[in-house]
Design a protein around this motif. Structure first.
Motif, PDB file in Angstrom:
ATOM      1  N   ILE A 292       5.631  -3.203  -2.379  1.00  0.00           N
ATOM      2  CA  ILE A 292       4.445  -4.049  -2.421  1.00  0.00           C
ATOM      3  C   ILE A 292       4.152  -4.473  -0.987  1.00  0.00           C
ATOM      4  CG2 ILE A 292       3.493  -6.245  -3.203  1.00  0.00           C
ATOM      5  CD1 ILE A 292       5.222  -5.951  -5.719  1.00  0.00           C
ATOM      6  N   GLY A 293       3.205  -3.834  -0.399  1.00  0.00           N
ATOM      7  CA  GLY A 293       2.805  -4.123   0.966  1.00  0.00           C
ATOM      8  C   GLY A 293       1.405  -3.591   1.139  1.00  0.00           C
ATOM      9  N   SER A 294       0.431  -4.383   0.786  1.00  0.00           N
ATOM     10  CA  SER A 294      -0.932  -3.889   0.613  1.00  0.00           C
ATOM     11  C   SER A 294      -1.528  -3.360   1.905  1.00  0.00           C
ATOM     12  CB  SER A 294      -1.805  -5.022   0.065  1.00  0.00           C
ATOM     13  OG  SER A 294      -3.123  -4.573  -0.142  1.00  0.00           O
ATOM     14  N   LEU A 295      -2.356  -2.327   1.739  1.00  0.00           N
ATOM     15  CA  LEU A 295      -3.072  -1.787   2.887  1.00  0.00           C
ATOM     16  C   LEU A 295      -4.263  -2.651   3.271  1.00  0.00           C
ATOM     17  CD1 LEU A 295      -3.043   2.035   2.076  1.00  0.00           C
ATOM     18  CD2 LEU A 295      -1.477   0.726   3.517  1.00  0.00           C
ATOM     19  N   TRP A 296      -4.768  -3.437   2.317  1.00  0.00           N
ATOM     20  CA  TRP A 296      -5.854  -4.361   2.653  1.00  0.00           C
ATOM     21  C   TRP A 296      -5.741  -5.632   1.824  1.00  0.00           C
ATOM     22  CZ3 TRP A 296      -7.795   0.798   1.604  1.00  0.00           C
ATOM     23  CH2 TRP A 296      -7.936   1.075   0.245  1.00  0.00           C
ATOM     24  N   SER A 297      -6.264  -6.710   2.392  1.00  0.00           N
ATOM     25  CA  SER A 297      -6.175  -8.018   1.757  1.00  0.00           C
ATOM     26  C   SER A 297      -7.261  -8.906   2.350  1.00  0.00           C
ATOM     27  CB  SER A 297      -4.783  -8.627   1.977  1.00  0.00           C
ATOM     28  OG  SER A 297      -4.384  -8.504   3.320  1.00  0.00           O
ATOM     29  N   ILE A 298      -7.353 -10.133   1.824  1.00  0.00           N
ATOM     30  CA  ILE A 298      -8.301 -11.098   2.365  1.00  0.00           C
ATOM     31  C   ILE A 298      -7.537 -12.336   2.825  1.00  0.00           C
ATOM     32  CG2 ILE A 298     -10.317 -10.306   1.081  1.00  0.00           C
ATOM     33  CD1 ILE A 298      -9.806 -12.559  -0.951  1.00  0.00           C
ATOM     34  N   GLN A 299      -8.012 -12.910   3.905  1.00  0.00           N
ATOM     35  CA  GLN A 299      -7.385 -14.100   4.486  1.00  0.00           C
ATOM     36  C   GLN A 299      -8.298 -15.302   4.261  1.00  0.00           C
ATOM     37  OE1 GLN A 299      -4.289 -14.210   6.377  1.00  0.00           O
ATOM     38  NE2 GLN A 299      -4.595 -16.389   5.934  1.00  0.00           N
ATOM     39  N   LEU A 300      -7.762 -16.310   3.567  1.00  0.00           N
ATOM     40  CA  LEU A 300      -8.523 -17.526   3.303  1.00  0.00           C
ATOM     41  C   LEU A 300      -8.251 -18.556   4.379  1.00  0.00           C
ATOM     42  CD1 LEU A 300      -8.281 -16.022   0.490  1.00  0.00           C
ATOM     43  CD2 LEU A 300      -8.563 -18.256  -0.556  1.00  0.00           C
ATOM     44  N   ASN A 301      -9.182 -19.481   4.510  1.00  0.00           N
ATOM     45  CA  ASN A 301      -9.058 -20.548   5.509  1.00  0.00           C
ATOM     46  C   ASN A 301      -9.319 -21.882   4.822  1.00  0.00           C
ATOM     47  OD1 ASN A 301      -9.258 -22.376   7.608  1.00  0.00           O
ATOM     48  ND2 ASN A 301     -10.561 -21.084   8.887  1.00  0.00           N
ATOM     49  N   GLN A 305     -13.442 -23.398   3.825  1.00  0.00           N
ATOM     50  CA  GLN A 305     -13.598 -22.657   2.579  1.00  0.00           C
ATOM     51  C   GLN A 305     -15.015 -22.653   2.040  1.00  0.00           C
ATOM     52  OE1 GLN A 305     -11.752 -24.637  -0.941  1.00  0.00           O
ATOM     53  NE2 GLN A 305     -10.921 -26.060   0.566  1.00  0.00           N
ATOM     54  N   ASP A 306     -15.858 -23.557   2.493  1.00  0.00           N
ATOM     55  CA  ASP A 306     -17.234 -23.558   2.004  1.00  0.00           C
ATOM     56  C   ASP A 306     -18.249 -23.297   3.105  1.00  0.00           C
ATOM     57  OD1 ASP A 306     -18.766 -23.612  -0.293  1.00  0.00           O
ATOM     58  OD2 ASP A 306     -19.257 -25.737  -0.113  1.00  0.00           O
ATOM     59  N   THR A 307     -17.756 -22.972   4.293  1.00  0.00           N
ATOM     60  CA  THR A 307     -18.660 -22.731   5.417  1.00  0.00           C
ATOM     61  C   THR A 307     -18.498 -21.340   6.026  1.00  0.00           C
ATOM     62  OG1 THR A 307     -17.073 -23.708   6.967  1.00  0.00           O
ATOM     63  CG2 THR A 307     -18.754 -25.170   6.021  1.00  0.00           C
ATOM     64  N   LYS A 308     -17.446 -20.630   5.647  1.00  0.00           N
ATOM     65  CA  LYS A 308     -17.166 -19.332   6.259  1.00  0.00           C
ATOM     66  C   LYS A 308     -16.576 -18.398   5.211  1.00  0.00           C
ATOM     67  CE  LYS A 308     -14.615 -17.259  10.157  1.00  0.00           C
ATOM     68  NZ  LYS A 308     -13.882 -16.265   9.350  1.00  0.00           N
ATOM     69  N   HIS A 309     -17.037 -17.142   5.220  1.00  0.00           N
ATOM     70  CA  HIS A 309     -16.483 -16.149   4.315  1.00  0.00           C
ATOM     71  C   HIS A 309     -15.016 -15.873   4.654  1.00  0.00           C
ATOM     72  CE1 HIS A 309     -20.000 -14.813   2.030  1.00  0.00           C
ATOM     73  NE2 HIS A 309     -20.715 -14.938   3.141  1.00  0.00           N
ATOM     74  N   VAL A 310     -14.292 -15.320   3.694  1.00  0.00           N
ATOM     75  CA  VAL A 310     -12.924 -14.885   3.952  1.00  0.00           C
ATOM     76  C   VAL A 310     -12.937 -13.754   4.978  1.00  0.00           C
ATOM     77  CG1 VAL A 310     -12.181 -15.511   1.624  1.00  0.00           C
ATOM     78  CG2 VAL A 310     -12.948 -13.165   2.083  1.00  0.00           C
ATOM     79  N   ASP A 311     -11.805 -13.531   5.611  1.00  0.00           N
ATOM     80  CA  ASP A 311     -11.641 -12.386   6.501  1.00  0.00           C
ATOM     81  C   ASP A 311     -11.050 -11.223   5.712  1.00  0.00           C
ATOM     82  OD1 ASP A 311     -12.583 -13.582   8.872  1.00  0.00           O
ATOM     83  OD2 ASP A 311     -10.656 -14.588   9.160  1.00  0.00           O
ATOM     84  N   TYR A 312     -11.520 -10.032   6.023  1.00  0.00           N
ATOM     85  CA  TYR A 312     -10.979  -8.821   5.400  1.00  0.00           C
ATOM     86  C   TYR A 312      -9.966  -8.221   6.364  1.00  0.00           C
ATOM     87  CZ  TYR A 312     -10.866  -4.147   3.309  1.00  0.00           C
ATOM     88  OH  TYR A 312     -10.471  -2.967   2.725  1.00  0.00           O
ATOM     89  N   VAL A 313      -8.739  -8.018   5.888  1.00  0.00           N
ATOM     90  CA  VAL A 313      -7.638  -7.596   6.750  1.00  0.00           C
ATOM     91  C   VAL A 313      -7.149  -6.218   6.313  1.00  0.00           C
ATOM     92  CG1 VAL A 313      -5.336  -8.162   7.621  1.00  0.00           C
ATOM     93  CG2 VAL A 313      -6.947 -10.005   7.044  1.00  0.00           C
ATOM     94  N   VAL A 314      -7.124  -5.283   7.240  1.00  0.00           N
ATOM     95  CA  VAL A 314      -6.557  -3.956   6.995  1.00  0.00           C
ATOM     96  C   VAL A 314      -5.234  -3.874   7.727  1.00  0.00           C
ATOM     97  CG1 VAL A 314      -6.856  -1.473   7.282  1.00  0.00           C
ATOM     98  CG2 VAL A 314      -8.828  -2.911   6.743  1.00  0.00           C
ATOM     99  N   SER A 315      -4.177  -3.547   6.989  1.00  0.00           N
ATOM    100  CA  SER A 315      -2.834  -3.480   7.567  1.00  0.00           C
ATOM    101  C   SER A 315      -2.425  -2.034   7.737  1.00  0.00           C
ATOM    102  CB  SER A 315      -1.829  -4.210   6.672  1.00  0.00           C
ATOM    103  OG  SER A 315      -0.519  -4.043   7.180  1.00  0.00           O
ATOM    104  N   ARG A 316      -2.153  -1.649   8.968  1.00  0.00           N
ATOM    105  CA  ARG A 316      -1.622  -0.312   9.241  1.00  0.00           C
ATOM    106  C   ARG A 316      -0.191  -0.395   9.763  1.00  0.00           C
ATOM    107  NH1 ARG A 316      -7.090   0.027  10.639  1.00  0.00           N
ATOM    108  NH2 ARG A 316      -8.210   1.676   9.527  1.00  0.00           N
ATOM    109  N   GLU A 317       0.430  -1.532   9.511  1.00  0.00           N
ATOM    110  CA  GLU A 317       1.808  -1.708   9.945  1.00  0.00           C
ATOM    111  C   GLU A 317       2.739  -0.803   9.140  1.00  0.00           C
ATOM    112  OE1 GLU A 317       2.815  -5.766   9.482  1.00  0.00           O
ATOM    113  OE2 GLU A 317       1.203  -6.519  10.781  1.00  0.00           O
ATOM    114  N   ARG A 318       3.653  -0.184   9.820  1.00  0.00           N
ATOM    115  CA  ARG A 318       4.670   0.611   9.127  1.00  0.00           C
ATOM    116  C   ARG A 318       5.991   0.435   9.861  1.00  0.00           C
ATOM    117  NH1 ARG A 318       1.203   4.392  11.553  1.00  0.00           N
ATOM    118  NH2 ARG A 318       2.167   5.658  13.198  1.00  0.00           N
ATOM    119  N   GLY A 319       7.013   0.219   9.074  1.00  0.00           N
ATOM    120  CA  GLY A 319       8.335   0.033   9.645  1.00  0.00           C
ATOM    121  C   GLY A 319       8.903   1.344  10.145  1.00  0.00           C
ATOM    122  N   PRO A 320      10.008   1.277  10.862  1.00  0.00           N
ATOM    123  CA  PRO A 320      10.631   2.508  11.353  1.00  0.00           C
ATOM    124  C   PRO A 320      11.087   3.389  10.191  1.00  0.00           C
ATOM    125  CG  PRO A 320      12.084   0.595  11.662  1.00  0.00           C
ATOM    126  CD  PRO A 320      10.751   0.064  11.246  1.00  0.00           C
ATOM    127  N   GLY A 321      10.780   4.653  10.303  1.00  0.00           N
ATOM    128  CA  GLY A 321      11.213   5.599   9.284  1.00  0.00           C
ATOM    129  C   GLY A 321      10.384   5.609   8.018  1.00  0.00           C
TER     130      GLY A 321
END
Length: 335
Positions: A292-301, A305-321
């Protein structure tokens, strides 16, 4: 699906029907028509990062839009090339339409979700029978499409169409077997989920990610198909509960509405990301199918919360191997 596969399949269908003297035109128009629906990725907003999620694979991918989308692409081709070379607009439109018609159906074979019946339904169709990139599907198709053009014969393109249909059919069979293995695994745990889904891992039909929901949690595992399937036990994560995970989120706020938009996009496979505070992830996708390590997610603030949309986050992190482990799993070897 990736644009190379979309364009190549878009070329294969009109080539399989074209006369020899129209083979080049069929290939060009088919490629353009096959790739054109993904121009919807240009629909974006700097202020609303989720806008493109709503429009990608939406109206341009609807079956009812095929004649309209084909006409737009055909007019562009005829205006830039066709009039000067003397191509018939009718031929351009027919070949482009055939290429355009392949796009949405191929996309629906992946796990992302495609709105085939927009605007009559907002259901996202995802048949989960092929990875979004699969060289075993694409490379033989490219060879056959190029051969059809060089030889000016239909049969290589026809063979390419049969190859795609056969490969996608194998994906359906493999998906069903993987889902059955997922049910067996759930049964061994004493679980009786209403639904077990299997999704192909990256670039193959051997290794599958299985997901099911039980007692408020998602269970994610992987199974490598074969004469003796190999199960790679995975992870669990609690299903998203806004009142528990985000008690500060105000109902009806801008970011609360964004969460519901993201829920629709992810087909409700949502969980709070245990690695990052105030982040909600789409559980369907990960680099390793038993993790469980999503390739995309949203970041709340919480402070906006009522003045700015969430951020859309794309994760390309990969551990060694990571890719070595993926290859080990594809081969069915123990980790």
């Amino acid at each position: 699906m990736d644009p190379v596969t979309q364009g190549t399949l878009g070329a294969a269908l009109p080539q399989s029907l074209a006369r020899s003297e129209r083979m080049g035109l069929a290939m060009l128009c088919g490629i353009a028509g096959g790739m054109a629906p993904d121009l919807d990725v240009l629909i974006r907003s700097a202020n609303d990062p989720l806008l493109f999620l709503e429009y990608h694979r939406q109206f341009t991918h609807s079956l009812i839009f095929i004649p309209v989308g084909a006409a737009i692409v055909a007019l562009a081709l005829w205006g830039t090339l066709g009039r000067r070379i003397g191509w018939s607009f009718r031929d351009i439109y027919v070949f482009t339409g055939l290429g355009y018609a392949t796009h949405a159906l191929l996309d629906a074979c992946t796990s992302y979700g495609t709105l085939l019946f927009w605007p009559f339904s907002d259901q996202r169709f995802a048949w989960n029978n092929v990875s979004i990139i699969d060289p075993l599907l694409t490379l033989p198709l490219i060879i056959l499409v190029v051969a059809s053009r060089i030889r000016r014969r239909r049969w290589p393109a026809v063979l390419g169409m049969f190859w795609v249909l056969g490969y996608l059919s194998m994906g359906v069979i493999a998906r069903d077997v993987a889902e059955e293995e997922g049910r067996r695994l759930a049964d061994c745990r004493g679980h009786t989920p209403a639904l077990v889904e299997a999704k192909p891992s990256f670039a193959n039909l051997l290794l599958w990610k299985t997901i099911y929901r039980e007692a408020g949690s998602y269970y994610v595992d992987a199974v490598r198909l074969g004469s003796e399937p190999v199960v790679y036990t995975g992870s669990t994560v609690p299903v998203l509960d806004l009142s528990r995970d985000f008690p500060w989120l105000e109902q009806g706020s801008l970011q609360a509405r964004d969460v519901e938009r993201f829920r629709w996009f992810s087909m409700d496979y949502l969980a709070a990301d245990p690695r990052f505070p105030d982040r909600i992830m789409d559980v369907r996708y990960s680099l390793l199918p038993n993790e469980i390590g999503s390739l995309w997610s949203i970041q709340l603030n919480p402070d906006a919360q009522d003045t700015k949309h969430v951020d859309y986050v794309v994760s390309r992190e990969r551990g060694p191997g990571t890719f070595q482990r993926l290859w080990t799993m594809i081969r069915g070897r123990p980790l």
